[in-house]
Design an enzyme around this catalytic site. Structure first.
Site, PDB file in Angstrom:
ATOM      1  CB  SER A 138      -0.667   0.290   1.178  1.00 53.80           C
ATOM      2  OG  SER A 138      -1.792  -0.701   1.193  1.00 53.80           O
ATOM      3  CB  SER A 139       0.905   4.470   0.982  1.00 49.85           C
ATOM      4  OG  SER A 139       1.137   5.585   0.426  1.00 49.85           O
TER       5      SER A 139
END
Length: 306
Positions: free
Chosen positions: A146-147
């Protein structure tokens, strides 16, 4: 990358399993530290989740945390461990980086080059260790995150396409988007990339990605892993245009073109963006969702064929 405030956010016999656990020296059924997994030039940490009664030749998932996060925190956020217990067919690697506000290095030439001594080298060695230690199926090795972890997922697929067969990641950027930036965290990075202002053509993105792998001695050109990538339309931290840039890059690399949109898939408000027949590249655009898109573990495992 994630703001600091977002952090609050076969019936198998026991005999073969006991041999496996003994060989690896790692307890099963809980997150455990691994201190020796090979060369670790950037001093990363590793935790692993091995389900009890793990079956033979398991798959390996490399799960990469967001900026400011850790492997153990991402274990809780991503929620891959319960299905690992239920399926008993895969292990999950949860690394941690202590550098640059706990953000993965997706900017330096060392990390954007295969076996050059960056974060990518350390992460690849974790995967190689797991394949060896658990007699894992090398055709079932996957990367997700994520990210900042999504950014690194794309970079790992670029630098080590021979290690991974599929990617699924959330709220990231194209591989190489931050190349040459002084850092890769919200406080050290050139903001052009995260703002969605680093725009290139598909061929330009593909050339940048393929340049990261190089041509290792004895390598014969092969396929890159299939990719699914998710992004929130209300993401003003790693801005929404980065989804289109990722899709342009992977569309060119994988040789597939946009074919259709499927609305309200896999849930209301999400649009599935299909390239070709959907077997190599898909995107998910999440209406009203900011940074980051919540992890969809079952959708990821389905993409991975698990």
């Amino acid at each position: 990358m994630v703001r600091t405030s977002l952090l609050t956010y076969l019936a198998l016999g026991l005999g073969s399993t006991a041999v496996l656990a003994s060989k690896c020296g790692v307890a099963t059924g809980s997150l455990q530290p691994v201190t020796k997994f090979g060369e670790n030039p950037t001093g990363l940490d590793l935790q692993i989740y091995v389900p009890k009664n793990l079956g033979p030749n398991p798959a390996v998932i490399l799960a990469l945390h967001y900026c400011g996060g850790t492997g153990p925190l991402y274990s809780q956020l991503s929620n891959y461990d319960p299905p690992a217990d239920a399926r008993r067919s895969f292990v999950v690697l949860y690394p941690s980086t202590p550098h640059d506000n706990n953000c993965w290095d997706v900017a330096s030439s060392k990390s954007l080059t295969r076996d050059a001594g960056g974060d990518t080298t350390s992460l690849a060695n974790m995967v190689r260790w797991a394949i060896s230690e658990y007699d894992a199926d090398p055709s079932k090795v996957f990367v997700t995150g994520s990210s900042s972890g999504c950014m690194m997922s794309n970079v790992m697929a670029a630098t080590y396409p021979d290690l991974f067969s599929a990617v699924s990641c959330y709220s990231g950027v194209a591989a190489g988007c931050l190349a040459g930036s002084p850092g890769a965290s919200p406080t050290t990075a050139d903001p052009t990339c995260a703002n969605g202002d680093n725009r290139k053509t598909g061929p330009e993105w593909a050339a940048l990605l393929k340049g990261m792998f190089g041509k290792p001695e004895g390598y014969t050109e092969g396929e890159y892993p299939k990719v699914q990538t998710w992004h929130g339309e209300a993401d003003f931290f790693v801005n929404y245009p980065n989804l289109a840039e990722q899709l342009k890059q992977w569309s060119e690399v994988l040789g597939v073109s946009f074919s259709k949109n499927e609305t309200d898939t896999p849930q209301s408000g999400y649009t599935k963006i299909v390239y070709g027949d959907g077997s190599k590249l898909v995107g998910y655009s999440a209406r009203g969702v900011g940074h980051t898109v919540p992890v969809h573990p079952e959708a990821d495992l389905q993409w991975f064929g698990l």
